[in-house]
Design an enzyme around this catalytic site. Structure first.
Site, PDB file in Angstrom:
ATOM      1  N   ASN A  24       0.844  -1.180   0.000  1.00  0.00           N
ATOM      2  CA  ASN A  24       0.000   0.000   0.000  1.00  0.00           C
ATOM      3  C   ASN A  24       0.884   1.235   0.000  1.00  0.00           C
ATOM      4  OD1 ASN A  24      -2.379  -1.380   0.091  1.00  0.00           O
ATOM      5  ND2 ASN A  24      -2.727  -1.107   2.271  1.00  0.00           N
ATOM      6  N   SER A  25       0.378   2.295  -0.569  1.00  0.00           N
ATOM      7  CA  SER A  25       1.124   3.540  -0.604  1.00  0.00           C
ATOM      8  C   SER A  25       0.931   4.281   0.725  1.00  0.00           C
ATOM      9  CB  SER A  25       0.601   4.382  -1.763  1.00  0.00           C
ATOM     10  OG  SER A  25       1.211   5.624  -1.747  1.00  0.00           O
TER      11      SER A  25
END
Ligand code: CTP
Length: 193
Positions: free
Chosen positions: A6-7
């Protein structure tokens, strides 16, 4: 070489760790890979995967009064990790993803659970989804934000959800938002014996 993740810049979490330390707490920061240095006075435990994060959280929990789940934990991980770089071919590639444990839900479900604070990062229907997460994970406090308002930037705009309702905070630098969250959670903490 390649990964599925995930960013997250980690800025909100590191601001919170700093705000907790400045409020006098002993802080252990279990962190995925980010380009930030650990705030002064905070013990950082670095991890690379959700499973490592779960183990590190478990190890740090005894004696904790508060657990704040801020990490953008990936909900799924690839079923198998390739030992070597996967070479491209002209064909479509299928990767099977398997669910990761929900670290926050697991901590909140423990008999000896500390006071648990969760985050809810949503792209729409913030009130409904954030309050839904608060109830589903049985959390006394959830910090909700729209991803388009906070992701990666230095400012954030959040709404706090607790048993008394919703409490919107003004848009502010993440350091100020973190201090406001810590003040709010400190008010909700049960008195120490
Ligand atoms: N969280 C966690 N472990 C996971 C996923 C999320 O501990 N495997 C925690 C996050 O740190 C956050 C809260 O759960 O405090 C909510 O995370 P979020 O990504 O907003 O939602 P999810 O519960 O994963 O649900 P969904 O992805 O369906 O919105």
């Amino acid at each position: 070489v390649r990964g599925i993740t995930n960013s997250s810049s980690g800025k909100m979490a590191y601001s919170l760790a700093r705000a907790c330390a400045q409020a006098g707490a002993d802080v252990t920061l279990v962190s995925g890979p980010v380009a930030l240095s650990a705030p002064a006075g905070v013990t950082r435990v670095s991890v690379k995967s959700a499973l490592q994060m779960r183990d590190a959280v478990s190890a740090a929990l005894p004696g904790c009064d508060v657990f704040i789940g801020v990490a953008a934990v990936a909900d799924y991980r690839p079923d198998t990790a390739a030992e070597h770089k996967i070479k491209k071919s002209g064909d479509a590639l299928q990767i099977t993803l398997t669910p990761n444990p929900d670290i926050l839900a697991e901590v909140a479900a423990r008999r000896d659970a500390p006071f648990c604070v969760g985050f809810a990062a949503e792209s729409r229907n913030l009130d409904e989804y954030a309050e839904g997460k608060r109830r589903a994970k049985k959390l006394p406090l959830v910090v909700g934000n729209l991803v388009q308002d906070g992701l990666g930037g230095d400012d954030n705009q959040v709404v706090l959800y607790d048993a008394a309702g919703r409490h919107p905070l003004p848009r502010a630098p993440k350091a100020d938002v973190a201090r406001a969250i810590v003040a709010h959670l400190a008010d909700l903490l049960p008195p120490r014996p």
